[in-house]
Design an enzyme around this catalytic site. Structure first.
Site, PDB file in Angstrom:
ATOM      1  CE1 TYR A  52     -63.409   3.228  -0.596  1.00 41.90           C
ATOM      2  CE2 TYR A  52     -62.924   1.305  -1.797  1.00 41.90           C
ATOM      3  CZ  TYR A  52     -63.985   2.361  -1.387  1.00 41.90           C
ATOM      4  OH  TYR A  52     -65.205   2.347  -1.962  1.00 41.90           O
ATOM      5  CD  GLU A 100     -66.904   4.303  -0.002  1.00 41.37           C
ATOM      6  OE1 GLU A 100     -67.413   5.184   0.710  1.00 41.37           O
ATOM      7  OE2 GLU A 100     -66.378   4.344  -1.277  1.00 41.37           O
TER       8      GLU A 100
END
Ligand code: GDP
Ligand code: MN
Length: 395
Positions: free
Chosen positions: A116, A204
């Site tokens: 991530y 993101e």
């Protein structure tokens, strides 16, 4: 403002952030063609909506998953057929879901690890911060709750920018070494440049993947852009998909009104964001529920007030309206005239409470009183809220 994943990938290509190859389709036929043109066996078919959690989502027709691996162009066509024109519900869309009108067909990548990576503006430090985690491909909020130690934060100095030691540090925290650490560092540098140059408030990547061949690729992307900077980002504005936005909010933005739709039945029209929030609170305090946040701004024109009424009345849940204006830059008599014109124009039949205060208030109140229209006047904020809650209950 948000964009679709396929548009995010166009930005990735421009800024040399490595991602998988792909193309978009709006029909099953097109999906098959795109899959064929990629020249690979396996592709991934991904529903394009402005919300995450698509992989674990469910379509209202019962079909499960907005992200599917297909083993042939024919299979890609089948999946596209099951997604296009359907409504996908994920934990981010709300129960009403979002209509899928485009799918992304991308070359399927073999995945060794899912990571991530995000860059956001940290309000506390007023500077960008990089967030990284070894727990990619999952709901990051859940990771933050259960295993907060697996999330790393690296604040970036706004003037010095991303330093190479910071890129190396993040790569190490992600368990990347050697060639992969170098690739991750390059990707991070490119992403940071994109973040700054395109006035993002958030980028993101979930997941950022490591392939068995050792490549590091961004496989999904979510972008938020700073609305106040859109005037200097024409290519970002061109990516806006109004069908993904609340139509009431789209209409409001055309008149430079700050509007956010809510679930209640008392609409409010207020000048100033702080006053608008206080108005919503006091409606709630007296047992009502606000239908919206609406700030018409300090210098609202007659046209803006009329547009605001139109938007409010376009919401069938609205059963009453509370106008709360503090005359400052804008004088109460001018606002009163604007409101009364809008009331006449829209043939308003709902209860309307007006509270005026500030410059030219006496004249403003006189205009309302002498208009002959069925309008309830209020003296202060509490009085106004009580009156509109009572009027809506009585109606
Ligand atoms: P989201 O559910 O909306 O976040 O959509 P993602 O694009 O993140 O996809 C969900 C999941 O599908 C990812 O976490 C991956 O596990 C998987 N996935 C997406 N693309 C690929 C791919 O190219 N290859 C493989 N093997 N899995 C993929
Ligand atoms: Mn994702």
């Amino acid at each position: 403002m948000n964009i679709h994943e396929y548009q995010a990938r166009e930005l990735f290509e421009k800024f040399n952030v490595p991602t998988s190859r792909g193309g978009v389709a709006t029909t099953p036929d097109e999906a098959e063609q795109v899959a064929r043109s990629l020249g690979v066996e396996k592709v991934v078919v991904k529903a394009q909506i402005h919300a995450g959690g698509r992989g674990k989502g469910t379509f209202t027709n019962g079909f499960k998953g907005g992200v599917h691996l297909a083993n042939s162009p024919e299979e890609a066509r089948d999946f596209a057929g099951k997604m296009l024109g359907q409504t996908l519900v994920t934990h981010q869309t709300g129960p009403e879901g979002k209509l899928v009108s485009t799918v992304l067909i991308a070359e399927a990548v073999d995945i060794e690890r899912e990571l991530y990576l995000a860059i956001l503006l940290d309000r506390a430090t007023s500077a960008p911060v990089i967030i990284a985690s070894t727990e990619g491909g999952m709901d990051i909020e859940a990771v933050a709750e259960k295993t907060p130690g697996k999330i790393f934060r690296e604040p970036i100095h706004p003037l010095l920018g991303l330093q190479s030691y910071q890129a190396r540090k993040i790569a190490a925290q992600l368990g990347l070494a050697g060639k992969q650490a170098g690739l991750a560092g390059k990707l991070l540098g490119a992403l940071y440049k994109l973040f700054l140059q395109r006035d993002c408030s958030q980028v993101e990547i979930n997941p950022l993947v490591v392939t068995p061949g050792g490549d590091v690729l961004a496989l999904d992307a979510k972008f938020n852009f700073d609305d106040n900077a859109l005037y200097r980002q024409p290519d970002i504005v061109a990516m806006r998909d109004k069908s993904e936005e609340d139509p009431r909010e789209v209409a409001a933005s055309e008149f430079q009104l700050n509007y956010i739709g809510l679930d209640g039945n008392i609409a409010c029209l207020v000048n100033g964001a702080g006053l608008a929030m206080a108005t919503m609170d006091i409606i709630q305090h007296f047992g009502g529920t606000p239908a919206n946040f609406l700030d018409v701004g300090g210098g609202a024109s007659k046209e803006q007030v009329a547009a605001a009424f139109g938007i409010i009345l376009g919401d069938p849940k609205v059963k009453g309206i509370l106008v709360n204006i503090f005359g400052g830059i804008m004088q109460c008599d001018i606002i009163a005239e604007g409101i009364l014109a809008a009331v006449k124009e829209t043939n308003l039949t709902l209860p309307l409470v007006i509270r005026l205060e500030g410059s030219n208030v006496a004249l403003g109140k006189k205009i309302v009183k002498e208009s002959g229209l069925d309008v309830i006047s209020a003296d202060d904020l509490a009085d106004a809220a009580e009156k509109i809650v009572a009027a809506v209950k009585a109606a």
